[in-house]
Design a protein around this motif. Sequence first.
Motif, short mmCIF file in Angstrom:
data_model
loop_
_atom_site.label_atom_id
_atom_site.label_comp_id
_atom_site.label_asym_id
_atom_site.label_seq_id
_atom_site.Cartn_x
_atom_site.Cartn_y
_atom_site.Cartn_z
N LEU A 94 0.71 -1.30 0.07
CA LEU A 94 -0.24 -0.02 -0.04
C LEU A 94 0.89 1.37 -0.08
N ASP A 95 0.65 2.27 -1.08
CA ASP A 95 1.38 3.61 -0.79
C ASP A 95 0.28 4.43 -0.82
N PRO A 96 0.19 4.93 0.46
CA PRO A 96 -0.99 5.81 0.86
C PRO A 96 -0.60 7.36 0.58
N VAL A 97 -0.53 7.62 -0.94
CA VAL A 97 -0.18 8.93 -1.33
C VAL A 97 -1.24 10.07 -0.43
N GLY A 98 -0.57 11.06 0.19
CA GLY A 98 -1.40 12.15 0.57
C GLY A 98 -2.16 11.90 1.71
N ILE A 120 3.71 -1.46 3.81
CA ILE A 120 3.30 0.20 3.66
C ILE A 120 4.50 1.02 3.54
N ARG A 121 4.43 1.45 2.20
CA ARG A 121 5.39 2.52 2.24
C ARG A 121 4.83 4.18 1.87
N GLY A 122 5.48 4.99 2.79
CA GLY A 122 5.34 6.26 2.71
C GLY A 122 6.18 7.24 3.13
N SER A 125 5.68 12.19 6.85
CA SER A 125 4.03 12.80 7.28
C SER A 125 3.06 11.90 6.90
N GLU A 126 3.11 11.07 6.00
CA GLU A 126 2.17 10.01 5.47
C GLU A 126 1.91 8.87 6.49
N ILE A 127 2.95 8.38 7.00
CA ILE A 127 2.93 7.24 7.97
C ILE A 127 2.44 8.00 9.26
MG LIG Z 1 4.48 9.18 -2.03
#
Ligand SMILES: [Mg+2]
Length: 269
Positions: A94-98, A120-122, A125-127
Amino acid sequence: MSMENNLWQHILRVRNTSPLVHNITNYVVMNNTANSLLAIGASPIMAHAQSEVEDMVNISHSLVINIGTLDEYWEDAMLLAAKKANELQKPWVLDPVGAGATPYRDKAISSLLSLNPTVIRGNASEIIAIAKANKTVTKGVDSTAMSSEAVEAAKSLTEIHNSVICISGETDIVISKDQIICLKNGHPMMTKVTGLGCTASAIIGAFLGVTENKTEAVVSAMSLLSIAGELAAEKSTGPGSLQVNIIDKLYNMTQDEFSTHLKLSDHAS
Ligand SMILES: [Mg+2]
Ligand SMILES: Nc1ncnc2c1ncn2[C@@H]1O[C@H](COP(=O)(O)OP(=O)(O)OP(=O)(O)O)[C@@H](O)[C@H]1O
Ligand SMILES: Cc1ncsc1CCO
């Protein structure tokens, strides 16, 4: 054998076995992501039709879900695909962009998180935003302690979802239940090329498709991209040439370049 020795073997395995990586990703990065996957030896397919995502997961080695240009139709396709991956015990990223930018994004991330992504990679600030939105972190931390706050957020996500978490940035930090690994490769100019984080997530998907050890898969992917960025930056005059040169370096990186540039440190968590 040490982790350093294993990483190059994983890179060779991607080159030699061409894992099929199913991406449900955003409009901005689709082309660049597909080219980066091809450059490392993987086989990309971008597909988001609800009528085919489950069949696509069935024939793929791994799935990458990136919410960069999300809408309701895509969200349902993502949920179908992630459920199918879990049913077939295939790894997914999962890449939780924004994350944290809008309530809609946070709601979509919560639904995907409930399906326990393999990785999960972010960015930091996303994490932090994901952990806050899902109330896994109870106390606020000084905003100057951004990276330690992100590590605490990542540890809580690892505990709850059994996921490996990668916080990318100047230092990439890979967090699993018993290990924290820091990678100090990369180049600041990488933040001026759109979607290199998305590329990182897609490359993680490729390594998960060929490697049982999830932590090593993530570290291989992040070290390969960051070292490629570092070497490519040396001969780039700006972000435009960097974007192209990174793809070339992903393609032609040698074992010597990899091992002499790798800056990795390992801690118990
Ligand atoms: Mg990103
Ligand atoms: N300041 C920096 N110095 C060195 N490398 C960096 C720096 N910032 C990011 N990188 C590298 O850039 C790559 C992408 O990570 P980044 O944290 O920028 O992703 P992101 O914020 O999700 O980006 P995007 O949303 O544009 O895809 C990683 O390989 C990371 O190591
Ligand atoms: C700029 C941008 N907007 C939505 S996704 C994306 C690519 C970086 O994640």
